[in-house]
Enzyme design. Structure first.
Site, PDB file in Angstrom:
ATOM      1  N   GLU A 105     -63.549  85.939  29.079  1.00  0.00           N
ATOM      2  CA  GLU A 105     -64.763  85.348  28.536  1.00  0.00           C
ATOM      3  C   GLU A 105     -65.405  84.415  29.561  1.00  0.00           C
ATOM      4  O   GLU A 105     -64.745  84.031  30.539  1.00  0.00           O
ATOM      5  CB  GLU A 105     -64.422  84.560  27.262  1.00  0.00           C
ATOM      6  CG  GLU A 105     -63.794  85.398  26.156  1.00  0.00           C
ATOM      7  CD  GLU A 105     -64.801  86.306  25.432  1.00  0.00           C
ATOM      8  OE1 GLU A 105     -65.888  86.572  25.982  1.00  0.00           O
ATOM      9  OE2 GLU A 105     -64.482  86.753  24.318  1.00  0.00           O
TER      10      GLU A 105
ATOM     11  N   ASP B  70     -56.874  95.758  27.850  1.00  0.00           N
ATOM     12  CA  ASP B  70     -56.600  94.665  26.917  1.00  0.00           C
ATOM     13  C   ASP B  70     -56.109  95.160  25.562  1.00  0.00           C
ATOM     14  O   ASP B  70     -56.145  96.366  25.268  1.00  0.00           O
ATOM     15  CB  ASP B  70     -57.858  93.781  26.739  1.00  0.00           C
ATOM     16  CG  ASP B  70     -59.155  94.584  26.639  1.00  0.00           C
ATOM     17  OD1 ASP B  70     -59.085  95.797  26.354  1.00  0.00           O
ATOM     18  OD2 ASP B  70     -60.230  94.009  26.844  1.00  0.00           O
TER      19      ASP B  70
ATOM     20  N   HIS C 204     -68.723  89.155  29.477  1.00  0.00           N
ATOM     21  CA  HIS C 204     -67.278  89.255  29.706  1.00  0.00           C
ATOM     22  C   HIS C 204     -66.905  90.645  30.229  1.00  0.00           C
ATOM     23  O   HIS C 204     -67.603  91.627  29.975  1.00  0.00           O
ATOM     24  CB  HIS C 204     -66.461  88.871  28.454  1.00  0.00           C
ATOM     25  CG  HIS C 204     -66.474  89.851  27.326  1.00  0.00           C
ATOM     26  ND1 HIS C 204     -66.375  89.462  26.009  1.00  0.00           N
ATOM     27  CD2 HIS C 204     -66.539  91.212  27.287  1.00  0.00           C
ATOM     28  CE1 HIS C 204     -66.388  90.532  25.240  1.00  0.00           C
ATOM     29  NE2 HIS C 204     -66.479  91.605  25.984  1.00  0.00           N
TER      30      HIS C 204
ATOM     31  N   ASN D 179     -72.063  88.707  26.360  1.00  0.00           N
ATOM     32  CA  ASN D 179     -71.986  87.404  27.043  1.00  0.00           C
ATOM     33  C   ASN D 179     -71.503  87.546  28.484  1.00  0.00           C
ATOM     34  O   ASN D 179     -71.192  86.561  29.140  1.00  0.00           O
ATOM     35  CB  ASN D 179     -71.063  86.446  26.274  1.00  0.00           C
ATOM     36  CG  ASN D 179     -69.624  86.966  26.191  1.00  0.00           C
ATOM     37  OD1 ASN D 179     -69.305  88.027  26.713  1.00  0.00           O
ATOM     38  ND2 ASN D 179     -68.772  86.218  25.526  1.00  0.00           N
TER      39      ASN D 179
HETATM   40  C1  F6R Z   1     -62.667  96.640  25.999  1.00  0.00           C
HETATM   41  C2  F6R Z   1     -63.185  95.577  26.821  1.00  0.00           C
HETATM   42  C3  F6R Z   1     -64.429  94.834  26.494  1.00  0.00           C
HETATM   43  C4  F6R Z   1     -65.615  95.755  26.222  1.00  0.00           C
HETATM   44  C5  F6R Z   1     -66.877  94.948  25.941  1.00  0.00           C
HETATM   45  C6  F6R Z   1     -68.028  95.838  25.539  1.00  0.00           C
HETATM   46  O1  F6R Z   1     -61.452  97.140  26.511  1.00  0.00           O
HETATM   47  O2  F6R Z   1     -62.562  95.286  27.778  1.00  0.00           O
HETATM   48  O3  F6R Z   1     -64.742  93.971  27.562  1.00  0.00           O
HETATM   49  O4  F6R Z   1     -65.805  96.577  27.324  1.00  0.00           O
HETATM   50  O5  F6R Z   1     -66.637  94.032  24.916  1.00  0.00           O
HETATM   51  O6  F6R Z   1     -67.744  96.413  24.312  1.00  0.00           O
HETATM   52  P1  F6R Z   1     -68.659  97.587  23.720  1.00  0.00           P
HETATM   53  O7  F6R Z   1     -68.480  98.738  24.640  1.00  0.00           O
HETATM   54  O8  F6R Z   1     -68.092  97.869  22.359  1.00  0.00           O
HETATM   55  O9  F6R Z   1     -70.052  97.076  23.709  1.00  0.00           O
END
Ligand code: F6R
Length: 261
Positions: A143, A67, A138, A136
């Site tokens: 989301e 992403d 995701h 959450n």
């Molecule tokens: C990032 C991504 C997000 C993160 C998620 C956890 O490329 O796809 O889904 O993996 O938000 O983020 P952290 O690792 O910062 O807790």
């Protein structure tokens, strides 16, 4: 799906890096899906160490990141382009022409999403995709409520994700509200998945994804349907799993630490 419990963040990161390295040695031109965020940083550090000390060779690898924020140029220090350069790309021997991160600044973002899907297809599909999990539930920026069959597209970030990610920006107002993200359907087509979670903040999402029903309201729960998914968690992220699950993972009643005599 295989749940793997490791004591610490470092153990979790090493385990994930070992799986990546093993697959890479077996298939030097593998297609590797990458994630940003704080979770995979330890794994990236270990892969860099393996590259420097053990000659782990990335020269034929093709990568696709999950992403990117819409509206941030690659030079912005919170863009995922920038993040990946700092965390991994600048420290290993990837061929830049085989590195893909969605272009959040593209004038026609929808065309970029279609192109991204096409590039993944042309590369022969993703062999191994790395994932983190949002508090959450995701995965990537899919989301809660995202279609479980979705493809690469633009998504609006939830308030909770904006709040979670605000820690990286000067203030919450600076966090972009839109992102390009691989879809859940795209992710599920990868040959193998590694999903990483550490820390107490992820414990509810881990429990719901591993033990709960498969639902679009908990996107990571779809990983239960993947035949080669490794859900690697540290002890704090696993702390809300049921006693039965913990016993299954540790071989000890209630997942109690082993007694040392
Ligand atoms: C990032 C991504 C997000 C993160 C998620 C956890 O490329 O796809 O889904 O993996 O938000 O983020 P952290 O690792 O910062 O807790």
């Amino acid at each position: 799906m295989l749940v793997m419990l490791r004591s610490t963040y470092e153990d979790m990161s090493r385990e994930a890096a070992n799986i990546v390295a093993e697959r890479l040695r077996r298939k030097p031109d593998m297609v590797l899906g990458l994630a940003t965020g704080s979770t995979p940083l330890g794994m990236y550090r270990e892969l860099i160490r393996m590259h420097i000390e053990e000659g782990l060779d990335f020269s034929k690898v093709t990568t696709f990141n999950l992403d990117e924020y819409v509206g941030l140029p690659p030079s912005h220090d919170q863009s995922y382009h920038y993040f990946m350069k700092e965390a991994l790309f600048d420290h290993i021997n990837l061929n830049p022409s085989r590195v893909h991160v969605p272009m959040g600044m593209a004038p026609d973002v929808e065309a970029i999403c279609e192109w991204y899907e096409e590039r993944i297809r042309q590369a022969g599909g993703i062999d191994l995709q790395i994932l983190g999990i949002g508090s959450n539930g995701h995965i990537a920026f899919n989301e809660p409520g995202s279609s479980l069959g979705s493809r690469t597209r633009i998504k609006t970030l939830t308030e909770r994700t904006i709040r979670d990610n605000a820690r990286f920006f000067a203030n919450k107002e600076e966090v972009p509200h839109l992102a390009i993200t691989m879809g859940i359907g795209t992710i599920m087509e990868a040959g193998e998945l590694i999903i990483l979670a550490n820390g107490e903040k992820k414990a509810d999402a881990v429990k719901a994804s591993v033990e709960g029903p498969i639902t679009a309201m908990m996107p990571a729960s779809i990983v239960q349907m993947h035949r080669k998914a490794y859900f690697i968690v540290d002890e704090t992220a696993a702390s809300k799993l049921s006693p039965d699950m913990l016993e299954e993972l540790t071989g000890r009643p209630n997942g109690q630490p082993a007694m040392h005599s």
